[in-house]
Write a protein that holds these residues in place. Structure first.
Motif, PDB file in Angstrom:
ATOM      1  N   VAL A  49       0.845  -1.204   0.000  1.00 37.78           N
ATOM      2  CA  VAL A  49       0.000   0.000   0.000  1.00 37.78           C
ATOM      3  C   VAL A  49       0.875   1.247   0.000  1.00 37.78           C
ATOM      4  N   GLN A  50       1.912   1.265   0.848  1.00 36.68           N
ATOM      5  CA  GLN A  50       2.793   2.441   0.894  1.00 36.68           C
ATOM      6  C   GLN A  50       3.498   2.655  -0.443  1.00 36.68           C
ATOM      7  N   SER A  51       3.901   1.581  -1.082  1.00 34.10           N
ATOM      8  CA  SER A  51       4.528   1.712  -2.405  1.00 34.10           C
ATOM      9  C   SER A  51       3.548   2.270  -3.424  1.00 34.10           C
ATOM     10  N   SER A  52       2.300   1.871  -3.331  1.00 34.15           N
ATOM     11  CA  SER A  52       1.280   2.354  -4.269  1.00 34.15           C
ATOM     12  C   SER A  52       0.971   3.832  -4.054  1.00 34.15           C
ATOM     13  N   LEU A  53       1.104   4.300  -2.822  1.00 38.20           N
ATOM     14  CA  LEU A  53       0.771   5.693  -2.518  1.00 38.20           C
ATOM     15  C   LEU A  53       1.765   6.688  -3.102  1.00 38.20           C
ATOM     16  N   VAL A  54       2.937   6.235  -3.477  1.00 38.63           N
ATOM     17  CA  VAL A  54       3.958   7.120  -4.057  1.00 38.63           C
ATOM     18  C   VAL A  54       3.419   7.777  -5.328  1.00 38.63           C
ATOM     19  N   ALA A  55       2.618   7.059  -6.068  1.00 37.04           N
ATOM     20  CA  ALA A  55       2.094   7.580  -7.337  1.00 37.04           C
ATOM     21  C   ALA A  55       1.080   8.703  -7.146  1.00 37.04           C
ATOM     22  N   LEU A  56       0.607   8.924  -5.930  1.00 37.56           N
ATOM     23  CA  LEU A  56      -0.403   9.972  -5.704  1.00 37.56           C
ATOM     24  C   LEU A  56       0.128  11.379  -5.942  1.00 37.56           C
ATOM     25  N   GLU A  57       1.417  11.567  -5.741  1.00 36.17           N
ATOM     26  CA  GLU A  57       2.004  12.905  -5.915  1.00 36.17           C
ATOM     27  C   GLU A  57       1.781  13.441  -7.321  1.00 36.17           C
ATOM     28  N   SER A  58       1.751  12.554  -8.304  1.00 37.61           N
ATOM     29  CA  SER A  58       1.592  13.002  -9.691  1.00 37.61           C
ATOM     30  C   SER A  58       0.176  12.773 -10.229  1.00 37.61           C
ATOM     31  N   ALA A  59      -0.721  12.307  -9.376  1.00 40.40           N
ATOM     32  CA  ALA A  59      -2.094  12.032  -9.831  1.00 40.40           C
ATOM     33  C   ALA A  59      -2.876  13.328  -9.986  1.00 40.40           C
ATOM     34  N   GLN A  60      -3.701  13.386 -11.044  1.00 42.41           N
ATOM     35  CA  GLN A  60      -4.537  14.572 -11.255  1.00 42.41           C
ATOM     36  C   GLN A  60      -5.645  14.641 -10.217  1.00 42.41           C
ATOM     37  N   ASP A  61      -6.217  13.488  -9.878  1.00 44.99           N
ATOM     38  CA  ASP A  61      -7.274  13.427  -8.867  1.00 44.99           C
ATOM     39  C   ASP A  61      -6.831  12.427  -7.791  1.00 44.99           C
ATOM     40  N   PRO A  62      -6.100  12.913  -6.765  1.00 40.39           N
ATOM     41  CA  PRO A  62      -5.554  12.003  -5.749  1.00 40.39           C
ATOM     42  C   PRO A  62      -6.617  11.176  -5.013  1.00 40.39           C
ATOM     43  N   LYS A  63      -7.784  11.777  -4.756  1.00 41.71           N
ATOM     44  CA  LYS A  63      -8.825  11.033  -4.035  1.00 41.71           C
ATOM     45  C   LYS A  63      -9.333   9.852  -4.864  1.00 41.71           C
ATOM     46  N   ALA A  64      -9.509  10.049  -6.143  1.00 36.83           N
ATOM     47  CA  ALA A  64      -9.924   8.949  -7.022  1.00 36.83           C
ATOM     48  C   ALA A  64      -8.817   7.905  -7.123  1.00 36.83           C
ATOM     49  N   ALA A  65      -7.578   8.377  -7.163  1.00 43.26           N
ATOM     50  CA  ALA A  65      -6.441   7.450  -7.232  1.00 43.26           C
ATOM     51  C   ALA A  65      -6.352   6.598  -5.967  1.00 43.26           C
ATOM     52  N   VAL A  66      -6.651   7.191  -4.820  1.00 42.96           N
ATOM     53  CA  VAL A  66      -6.659   6.421  -3.558  1.00 42.96           C
ATOM     54  C   VAL A  66      -7.726   5.337  -3.625  1.00 42.96           C
ATOM     55  N   MET A  67      -8.893   5.676  -4.145  1.00 49.55           N
ATOM     56  CA  MET A  67      -9.970   4.685  -4.263  1.00 49.55           C
ATOM     57  C   MET A  67      -9.547   3.520  -5.151  1.00 49.55           C
ATOM     58  N   VAL A  68      -8.825   3.819  -6.237  1.00 48.34           N
ATOM     59  CA  VAL A  68      -8.329   2.770  -7.131  1.00 48.34           C
ATOM     60  C   VAL A  68      -7.334   1.880  -6.380  1.00 48.34           C
ATOM     61  N   ILE A  69      -6.454   2.502  -5.606  1.00 48.92           N
ATOM     62  CA  ILE A  69      -5.465   1.735  -4.829  1.00 48.92           C
ATOM     63  C   ILE A  69      -6.158   0.818  -3.835  1.00 48.92           C
TER      64      ILE A  69
END
Length: 172
Positions: A49-69
């Motif tokens: 999970v922590q490794s997946s969260l690294v990609a949030l910094e460059s996500a256009q919609d971080p909240k949607a990206a968290v839901m995908v993770i």
């Protein structure tokens, strides 16, 4: 009491004691097995999970990206990953239907909370809870297998022994 009956009762006693010994050995090994399995899956899941969260910094919609993770981790067998609104862990023990966790006095570790940070600001938290009931059900299945196959083999051994003794004693 005839020899056949005494022999049958003796065999039943030996088989019952043997089955109980095998089941007890599974139960004695269950607690360390559960602890190792749950510790391992919790560490692995947290790391993934922590490794997946690294990609949030460059996500256009971080909240949607968290839901995908979080959605990617929904189908784990021994852990439950969910989005949490607060940073406080909510631990509800996952009990098995046979109460095997109580029998072996197993207490799973509490849930882990991973804060979700984007550009230094917390936008939520991910909660990871162990699911020991999955591992407990595997132990119950092992016990059922020992009991089922043990009884079947025991009955076959008794029948074969009675047949052989009956044939051997027939001339007498």
């Amino acid at each position: 009491m005839s020899l056949k009956v005494r022999l049958s009762l003796a065999m039943v006693a030996v088989i019952a004691v043997s089955l109980m010994a095998m089941i007890m050995s599974v139960l004695f090994a269950a607690k360390p097995r559960l602890a190792a399995e749950n510790d391992s899956i919790m560490r692995l899941t947290q790391s993934m999970v922590q490794s997946s969260l690294v990609a949030l910094e460059s996500a256009q919609d971080p909240k949607a990206a968290v839901m995908v993770i979080v959605d990617r981790f929904r189908h784990l067998r021994h852990a439950e990953v969910s989005l949490k609104s607060s940073a406080a862990p909510s631990f509800e023990p996952d009990t098995d239907r046979w109460n095997l966790g109580r029998i072996i006095d197993y207490h799973p570790q509490p849930a882990a909370i991973i804060p979700v940070l984007v550009k230094g600001k917390q936008i939520g938290a991910i909660e990871i809870k162990p699911r020991p009931a999955d591992e407990l059900s595997e132990i119950v299945e092992a016990i059922r297998g020992i009991a089922g196959y043990g009884v079947a083999m025991g009955l076959a051994a008794i029948a074969l022994t009675l047949f052989v003794v009956g044939r051997a004693l027939k001339p007498l």
